[in-house]
Motif scaffolding. Structure first.
Motif, PDB file in Angstrom:
ATOM      1  N   ASN A  37      24.505  17.101 -48.158  1.00 58.76           N
ATOM      2  CA  ASN A  37      23.061  17.348 -48.148  1.00 58.76           C
ATOM      3  C   ASN A  37      22.370  16.336 -49.046  1.00 58.76           C
ATOM      4  O   ASN A  37      22.568  16.329 -50.253  1.00 58.76           O
ATOM      5  CB  ASN A  37      22.781  18.777 -48.629  1.00 58.76           C
ATOM      6  N   ILE A  39      19.247  16.176 -49.771  1.00 60.65           N
ATOM      7  CA  ILE A  39      18.151  16.765 -50.555  1.00 60.65           C
ATOM      8  C   ILE A  39      18.691  17.399 -51.825  1.00 60.65           C
ATOM      9  O   ILE A  39      18.180  17.163 -52.926  1.00 60.65           O
ATOM     10  CB  ILE A  39      17.373  17.802 -49.719  1.00 60.65           C
ATOM     11  N   THR A  40      19.749  18.193 -51.706  1.00 55.92           N
ATOM     12  CA  THR A  40      20.336  18.843 -52.888  1.00 55.92           C
ATOM     13  C   THR A  40      21.376  17.965 -53.569  1.00 55.92           C
ATOM     14  O   THR A  40      21.716  18.186 -54.734  1.00 55.92           O
ATOM     15  CB  THR A  40      21.001  20.162 -52.496  1.00 55.92           C
ATOM     16  N   SER A  60      13.415  14.905 -41.139  1.00 50.80           N
ATOM     17  CA  SER A  60      12.842  16.065 -41.793  1.00 50.80           C
ATOM     18  C   SER A  60      12.783  17.261 -40.848  1.00 50.80           C
ATOM     19  O   SER A  60      12.402  17.115 -39.683  1.00 50.80           O
ATOM     20  CB  SER A  60      11.422  15.736 -42.281  1.00 50.80           C
ATOM     21  N   ASP A  70       7.922  14.580 -48.834  1.00 49.55           N
ATOM     22  CA  ASP A  70       8.890  15.031 -49.844  1.00 49.55           C
ATOM     23  C   ASP A  70      10.315  14.832 -49.347  1.00 49.55           C
ATOM     24  O   ASP A  70      11.201  14.421 -50.113  1.00 49.55           O
ATOM     25  CB  ASP A  70       8.666  16.511 -50.171  1.00 49.55           C
ATOM     26  N   PHE A  71      10.554  15.120 -48.065  1.00 51.47           N
ATOM     27  CA  PHE A  71      11.904  14.985 -47.519  1.00 51.47           C
ATOM     28  C   PHE A  71      12.387  13.541 -47.613  1.00 51.47           C
ATOM     29  O   PHE A  71      13.470  13.270 -48.152  1.00 51.47           O
ATOM     30  CB  PHE A  71      11.955  15.452 -46.065  1.00 51.47           C
ATOM     31  N   THR A  74      12.716  12.265 -51.352  1.00 51.64           N
ATOM     32  CA  THR A  74      13.832  12.877 -52.076  1.00 51.64           C
ATOM     33  C   THR A  74      15.171  12.439 -51.499  1.00 51.64           C
ATOM     34  O   THR A  74      16.083  12.026 -52.238  1.00 51.64           O
ATOM     35  CB  THR A  74      13.721  14.416 -52.020  1.00 51.64           C
ATOM     36  N   SER A  75      15.292  12.497 -50.183  1.00 56.45           N
ATOM     37  CA  SER A  75      16.527  12.076 -49.536  1.00 56.45           C
ATOM     38  C   SER A  75      16.817  10.611 -49.820  1.00 56.45           C
ATOM     39  O   SER A  75      17.953  10.237 -50.146  1.00 56.45           O
ATOM     40  CB  SER A  75      16.422  12.315 -48.023  1.00 56.45           C
ATOM     41  N   ASN A  78      17.888  10.045 -53.555  1.00 58.65           N
ATOM     42  CA  ASN A  78      19.236  10.569 -53.796  1.00 58.65           C
ATOM     43  C   ASN A  78      20.294   9.705 -53.135  1.00 58.65           C
ATOM     44  O   ASN A  78      21.358   9.437 -53.703  1.00 58.65           O
ATOM     45  CB  ASN A  78      19.342  12.004 -53.269  1.00 58.65           C
TER      46      ASN A  78
END
Length: 250
Positions: A37, A39-40, A60, A70-71, A74-75, A78
């Motif tokens: 994942n 995102i996390t 997304s 945001d998706f 953040t993705s 990361n």
């Protein structure tokens, strides 16, 4: 090579993975349903161990303006951090022809933000700009439907079949990074409203398609050249008729 495909269980990801495996590469199809994942961050570092190439096909789950931005931010952050730690040699992302020409679209703004993160990461990269997929014609028709009429822009499109997209993604994955953009496109340029009318007629759908210059596409008003490439794109081989003739389109 070890190649990690983010979004590797989706339409383009699964087809790209099949092509690369047939060439003898080790391919990891990374997605939340396979324990990775972006995102996390779950499973990301482990998946990238020993990877030479990462192909980012993640999308997304929401197209709402803030959620989609945001998706991708953040993705993207990361993923870039994890790739630096794993010494990945080539980052590849799939984006959209005309992405920088449609600032009224929240989705397009989010993809522009994603591309900026990639360019500034310091990791060698290739960004693939693709025209719209033929597989999305049904969704485009639905998005413009009011009653029994489909309102769509008469702007030009040059849709590409997912098989042609996968062929190109596999070719880019096995080539050197260009630190720039490759554009890919379908073989036929046609007005969006006319193409969707052909699609609906071929399916026996009785909805009428109306050319509406004010109709929005992902929130943006289109000009004739908004979604097509005149920058010597790599052309796909599959025409609309050839694509539609396969049994699952009917």
């Amino acid at each position: 090579m070890k190649i990690v495909i983010i979004g590797g269980t989706g339409l383009i990801g699964s087809k790209t993975a099949d092509r690369l495996r047939r060439q003898g590469h080790e391919v990891i199809a990374a997605a939340p349903n396979t324990g990775v994942n972006t995102i996390t961050g779950e499973g990301l570092a482990e998946a990238l161990v020993g990877a030479s190439v990462v192909i980012d096909l993640a999308n997304s789950p929401s197209f709402e303006d803030k959620a989609v931005l945001d998706f991708f931010e953040t993705s993207g952050r990361n993923l870039m951090a994890a790739e630096k730690a794993a010494a990945v040699k080539h980052h590849i992302a799939l984006s959209i022809v005309g992405v920088d020409r449609l600032p009224d679209s929240g989705y397009m703004r989010a993809k522009v933000a994603q591309e900026k993160i990639i360019r500034e990461s310091g990791i060698p990269y290739t960004i693939v700009h693709s025209t719209q997929f033929m597989e999305f014609l049904g969704g485009i028709a639905q998005s413009g439907t009011v009653g029994d009429t489909v309102h769509l822009s008469p702007a030009y499109v040059q849709p590409i079949a997912s098989d042609d997209v996968a062929d190109n993604m596999a070719a880019v994955a096995t080539a050197a990074p260009i630190n720039g953009i490759v554009e890919i496109s379908g073989p036929e340029r046609v007005r969006l409203n006319e193409l969707v009318a052909r699609f609906l007629k071929a399916r026996g759908d009785t909805r009428r398609v109306a050319a509406d210059p004010e109709a929005r596409y992902f929130g943006a008003k289109l000009e004739d050249g908004s979604l097509v490439s005149d920058n010597n794109p790599r052309l796909g081989r599959i025409t609309f008729e050839q694509w539609f003739a396969t049994s699952d389109r009917r």
